[in-house]
Design a protein around this motif. Sequence first.
Motif, PDB file in Angstrom:
ATOM      1  N   GLU A   4       3.310 -23.725  -4.260  1.00  9.18           N
ATOM      2  CA  GLU A   4       3.908 -23.637  -5.601  1.00  9.18           C
ATOM      3  C   GLU A   4       5.186 -22.816  -5.546  1.00  9.18           C
ATOM      4  O   GLU A   4       6.207 -23.168  -6.147  1.00  9.18           O
ATOM      5  CB  GLU A   4       2.899 -23.010  -6.563  1.00  9.18           C
ATOM      6  N   ILE A  35      30.545 -35.974 -12.659  1.00  6.46           N
ATOM      7  CA  ILE A  35      29.523 -36.087 -13.696  1.00  6.46           C
ATOM      8  C   ILE A  35      28.135 -36.211 -13.091  1.00  6.46           C
ATOM      9  O   ILE A  35      27.142 -35.722 -13.638  1.00  6.46           O
ATOM     10  CB  ILE A  35      29.836 -37.252 -14.643  1.00  6.46           C
ATOM     11  N   TYR A  36      28.013 -36.830 -11.914  1.00  6.00           N
ATOM     12  CA  TYR A  36      26.688 -36.968 -11.272  1.00  6.00           C
ATOM     13  C   TYR A  36      26.119 -35.601 -10.922  1.00  6.00           C
ATOM     14  O   TYR A  36      24.922 -35.360 -11.010  1.00  6.00           O
ATOM     15  CB  TYR A  36      26.787 -37.833 -10.013  1.00  6.00           C
ATOM     16  N   PHE A  39      24.751 -34.087 -14.054  1.00  8.22           N
ATOM     17  CA  PHE A  39      23.472 -34.735 -14.371  1.00  8.22           C
ATOM     18  C   PHE A  39      22.355 -34.163 -13.500  1.00  8.22           C
ATOM     19  O   PHE A  39      21.292 -33.766 -13.989  1.00  8.22           O
ATOM     20  CB  PHE A  39      23.615 -36.243 -14.167  1.00  8.22           C
ATOM     21  N   VAL A  43      18.950 -32.048 -14.616  1.00  4.25           N
ATOM     22  CA  VAL A  43      17.582 -32.503 -14.328  1.00  4.25           C
ATOM     23  C   VAL A  43      16.822 -31.436 -13.528  1.00  4.25           C
ATOM     24  O   VAL A  43      15.692 -31.069 -13.871  1.00  4.25           O
ATOM     25  CB  VAL A  43      17.608 -33.849 -13.583  1.00  4.25           C
ATOM     26  N   LEU A  46      15.930 -28.476 -15.671  1.00  7.14           N
ATOM     27  CA  LEU A  46      14.805 -28.757 -16.567  1.00  7.14           C
ATOM     28  C   LEU A  46      13.476 -28.646 -15.819  1.00  7.14           C
ATOM     29  O   LEU A  46      12.505 -28.066 -16.309  1.00  7.14           O
ATOM     30  CB  LEU A  46      14.942 -30.162 -17.169  1.00  7.14           C
ATOM     31  N   ILE A  47      13.454 -29.221 -14.601  1.00  4.84           N
ATOM     32  CA  ILE A  47      12.219 -29.178 -13.818  1.00  4.84           C
ATOM     33  C   ILE A  47      11.850 -27.731 -13.487  1.00  4.84           C
ATOM     34  O   ILE A  47      10.700 -27.321 -13.621  1.00  4.84           O
ATOM     35  CB  ILE A  47      12.367 -30.030 -12.542  1.00  4.84           C
ATOM     36  N   VAL A  50      10.209 -26.176 -16.528  1.00  8.04           N
ATOM     37  CA  VAL A  50       8.828 -26.608 -16.764  1.00  8.04           C
ATOM     38  C   VAL A  50       7.884 -25.967 -15.753  1.00  8.04           C
ATOM     39  O   VAL A  50       6.754 -25.611 -16.084  1.00  8.04           O
ATOM     40  CB  VAL A  50       8.742 -28.150 -16.714  1.00  8.04           C
ATOM     41  N   MET A  51       8.382 -25.755 -14.526  1.00  2.00           N
ATOM     42  CA  MET A  51       7.509 -25.161 -13.510  1.00  2.00           C
ATOM     43  C   MET A  51       7.142 -23.724 -13.834  1.00  2.00           C
ATOM     44  O   MET A  51       6.164 -23.189 -13.326  1.00  2.00           O
ATOM     45  CB  MET A  51       8.169 -25.219 -12.136  1.00  2.00           C
ATOM     46  N   LYS A  52       7.943 -23.076 -14.693  1.00  2.00           N
ATOM     47  CA  LYS A  52       7.613 -21.694 -15.058  1.00  2.00           C
ATOM     48  C   LYS A  52       6.792 -21.633 -16.352  1.00  2.00           C
ATOM     49  O   LYS A  52       6.428 -20.542 -16.798  1.00  2.00           O
ATOM     50  CB  LYS A  52       8.896 -20.871 -15.213  1.00  2.00           C
ATOM     51  N   PHE A  53       6.474 -22.769 -16.942  1.00  6.56           N
ATOM     52  CA  PHE A  53       5.669 -22.797 -18.174  1.00  6.56           C
ATOM     53  C   PHE A  53       4.313 -22.162 -17.915  1.00  6.56           C
ATOM     54  O   PHE A  53       3.663 -22.451 -16.921  1.00  6.56           O
ATOM     55  CB  PHE A  53       5.433 -24.233 -18.616  1.00  6.56           C
ATOM     56  N   GLY A  54       3.869 -21.321 -18.826  1.00  4.25           N
ATOM     57  CA  GLY A  54       2.514 -20.798 -18.761  1.00  4.25           C
ATOM     58  C   GLY A  54       2.316 -19.735 -17.712  1.00  4.25           C
ATOM     59  O   GLY A  54       1.193 -19.425 -17.366  1.00  4.25           O
ATOM     60  N   ASP A  55       3.410 -19.168 -17.188  1.00  4.48           N
ATOM     61  CA  ASP A  55       3.271 -18.074 -16.230  1.00  4.48           C
ATOM     62  C   ASP A  55       3.171 -16.769 -17.017  1.00  4.48           C
ATOM     63  O   ASP A  55       4.081 -16.412 -17.751  1.00  4.48           O
ATOM     64  CB  ASP A  55       4.491 -18.060 -15.303  1.00  4.48           C
ATOM     65  N   ARG A  56       2.034 -16.063 -16.872  1.00  6.10           N
ATOM     66  CA  ARG A  56       1.824 -14.895 -17.717  1.00  6.10           C
ATOM     67  C   ARG A  56       2.367 -13.618 -17.091  1.00  6.10           C
ATOM     68  O   ARG A  56       2.406 -12.582 -17.744  1.00  6.10           O
ATOM     69  CB  ARG A  56       0.349 -14.720 -18.042  1.00  6.10           C
ATOM     70  N   ALA A  61       7.860 -14.631 -16.882  1.00  2.00           N
ATOM     71  CA  ALA A  61       8.396 -14.774 -18.232  1.00  2.00           C
ATOM     72  C   ALA A  61       9.910 -14.626 -18.227  1.00  2.00           C
ATOM     73  O   ALA A  61      10.627 -15.378 -18.894  1.00  2.00           O
ATOM     74  CB  ALA A  61       7.747 -13.738 -19.142  1.00  2.00           C
TER      75      ALA A  61
ATOM     76  N   TYR B   6       0.236 -20.406 -23.963  1.00  2.00           N
ATOM     77  CA  TYR B   6       0.341 -20.313 -22.516  1.00  2.00           C
ATOM     78  C   TYR B   6      -0.549 -21.326 -21.832  1.00  2.00           C
ATOM     79  O   TYR B   6      -0.134 -22.019 -20.901  1.00  2.00           O
ATOM     80  CB  TYR B   6      -0.021 -18.898 -22.050  1.00  2.00           C
ATOM     81  N   LEU B   9       0.924 -24.826 -22.252  1.00  2.00           N
ATOM     82  CA  LEU B   9       2.110 -25.057 -21.432  1.00  2.00           C
ATOM     83  C   LEU B   9       1.735 -25.176 -19.960  1.00  2.00           C
ATOM     84  O   LEU B   9       2.247 -26.036 -19.246  1.00  2.00           O
ATOM     85  CB  LEU B   9       3.103 -23.911 -21.619  1.00  2.00           C
ATOM     86  N   ARG B  10       0.809 -24.305 -19.530  1.00  2.00           N
ATOM     87  CA  ARG B  10       0.420 -24.337 -18.129  1.00  2.00           C
ATOM     88  C   ARG B  10      -0.174 -25.691 -17.760  1.00  2.00           C
ATOM     89  O   ARG B  10       0.150 -26.272 -16.736  1.00  2.00           O
ATOM     90  CB  ARG B  10      -0.596 -23.227 -17.880  1.00  2.00           C
ATOM     91  N   ARG B  13       2.402 -28.657 -17.450  1.00  2.00           N
ATOM     92  CA  ARG B  13       3.467 -28.606 -16.440  1.00  2.00           C
ATOM     93  C   ARG B  13       3.676 -29.924 -15.718  1.00  2.00           C
ATOM     94  O   ARG B  13       4.741 -30.514 -15.780  1.00  2.00           O
ATOM     95  CB  ARG B  13       3.107 -27.565 -15.390  1.00  2.00           C
ATOM     96  N   PHE B  47      26.486 -42.233 -18.450  1.00  2.00           N
ATOM     97  CA  PHE B  47      25.224 -41.492 -18.574  1.00  2.00           C
ATOM     98  C   PHE B  47      24.685 -41.547 -20.000  1.00  2.00           C
ATOM     99  O   PHE B  47      23.485 -41.660 -20.230  1.00  2.00           O
ATOM    100  CB  PHE B  47      25.431 -40.029 -18.158  1.00  2.00           C
TER     101      PHE B  47
END
Lengths: 127, 579
Positions: A4, A35-36, A39, A43, A46-47, A50-56, A61, B6, B9-10, B13, B47
């Motif tokens: 991870e 521009i590529y 882009f 992307v 963003l990824i 999302v990978m850090k979502f829900g990390d307490r 944070a 939390y 969201l977790r 993912r 795009f």
Amino acid sequence: MNLEKVFFAFFIVLALTLNFGFFIGDMDDPNHHNIYELFAALVVSLIATVMKFGDRAHIGAVLLATSLVADLQLIAAVIVWTMAVHASDAGLTPYILSSIVSLSGGALLANITSVVILVTETVMFRR
Amino acid sequence: MYNLLYLLLRRMRTPLIVVILAYAISILGLVLIPGMDDQGNPWRMSFFHAFYFVSFMGSTIGFGEIPYPFTDPQRIWTTVAMYMTVISWLYAIGSLFSILQDPSFKRILAFTTFSREVKAMREPFYMVCGMGGAGKLVVSELAAHDIRSVVIDRDETKIQMLRLEELPIHVPGLAGDVTDTSTLLAAGLKKKQCQGVIALTGSDQTNLTIAITSKLLVPERTVICRAEDHDNQVNIASFGTDYIINPFDSFAKRFAMMFQSPSMYLVYEWMTSMHEAPLSEFAEPPRGTWVVCGYGRFGKAVQQSLSFKGIQTVIIEADPELTNAPEGAVIGRGTEAITLLEAGVEDAVGLIAGTDDDANNLSIIMTAKKINADLFIVARQNLSSNDILFTTVKADVTINPGRLIGQRVVDLITTPLLADFLRVAREQTEEWANVLVSRVVGVLTDRPPESWVITLSKKETPAIHELLMKGVEVTLCHLLTDPRDIAVSLPCVALYVKDIDHREKLLPEGDRRLHIGDQLLICGQPDAETHMRWTAHNLHALTYICKGKDSPCGSLWRRLDAREQASSNTPMVARDMQD
């Protein structure tokens, strides 16, 4: 080795390098800003978010916050680009391009912060 | 809520990353693949157009191929992209719903909602643990008295039943482990608004855990605890639990009182009877041999207090070894005629159906009545849902342990003065009780008397406070007068008064002067309370009662009245005396 952590570090650093690649060059020269690359930077950023979502954890944070900042800056840059090309008669003028690049410069700063935090965490993590 | 977000969201993912990747790949493909505009010139999607197209394609809205019809390479790629985006969306939405439906997620949701509701409580409240017969009664009676409560129970269905009950005020409930400290803390154990912890679960051990947790964490918190076993009772008392209620002992004592002093028993029954229960016809139990079916905790307690009063008992018990039944106990359940005959039910005067199974108790009563129709019957009802059956079987006394406990708890909370009164009353003679019963009967109709407490204070009785501050003498008689007609007394009796220095007086006299800080226990018809509170609140009504005439309340009339009084002082007094 934590898979991870590998993935996360990969995306964080990739977001920084792509962003840097887009940012570097003359502010108002369209040939220097692909521009590529923008882009791809968006992307990947963003990824990474999302990978850090829900990390307490506290560091988790803060990383979520910095990558959210980068996302916002890049999305703003993309919207400015889209509006300029598709919704205005002027097109991609040097003035517009330099504001796009400066927005991505802000995102670059946020990316650098993320990487610094990541490195700090890794250094402190003696195992 | 923090926790919940939390968790969500977790778990989201991976689905979100899948959606982002599917979009990114589809968009990039569309931008890279060459197309053709309407004039046949080579053209590439920007795009923006690609994002626009993928957005409506992925969500299956499908506006068609815009801005120009696609070339075949573009169509090939779109086919791939279509499946990719639609499947990734379905996956993401599916995961979201499965998380929302997840039992552990739902439990956390319920827990967070509950703690938020408890946290938001600004009024004093009681924590009720255990939603059995007793707990249910306590919660609904407290709600009827406008006292808030929170409920925790192990059983999810009991908490759902609570929501369906349509109580007049909202009662937050949580299904969770009541012996878990975090559950008790979430229910507001440490909140200063929490007035007390009421442990009413069916297991003594659980009640013990709740009591000890509360006393350890917040020593000053009142704890009311149910206990059915003597060992546990001693244990619970050892760490300072404020009130311990043993339903079987309470009933056995009350039952013994029936033999010793029937009027006193009636006073107790009235004072502690339920809201709007029908006025029970009093039947005095006969002396003679009694048959006790079931020698469990209930049977033991009753048998003990009966033999204490010198009444002979015959025990029927199915498992004499387990329950340690005395010599000469008849072995059997008592549901069959043969066992009852063996116990001598034909010559007995009374029967106690005291097993822990309602069906068996009912069967015992039906069988015994067939053999001896004159029996005085005491029935133990274990489940409140069997009310209708026990009413139909017409036992002389029905005891429902859950209801008994519930009623005790409600009395302790709503009228603490009642416990004081009953304590003092117990020391009085039977003659005294006879006098009291006849006085209360004198003011009653067919409904049971209601008891209420009036504390003389600025807040609760502003009118009395104002008059007393002015130095006007207000007596108990004034308070007991009907504010609509001073010739009539309200249908109620003042039972007990406790003044500010804790001096007590039973049945205070009518000419007793009232003082600030007096607590009065009054019993009578329910609407008498309304009128009495009206007198205590309304200065005008109280002055009318004290002086015997209406006094003007507007400033103009007051001035006129004062002038009239000054000019014709002597005739005024004469008129007053005529009244």
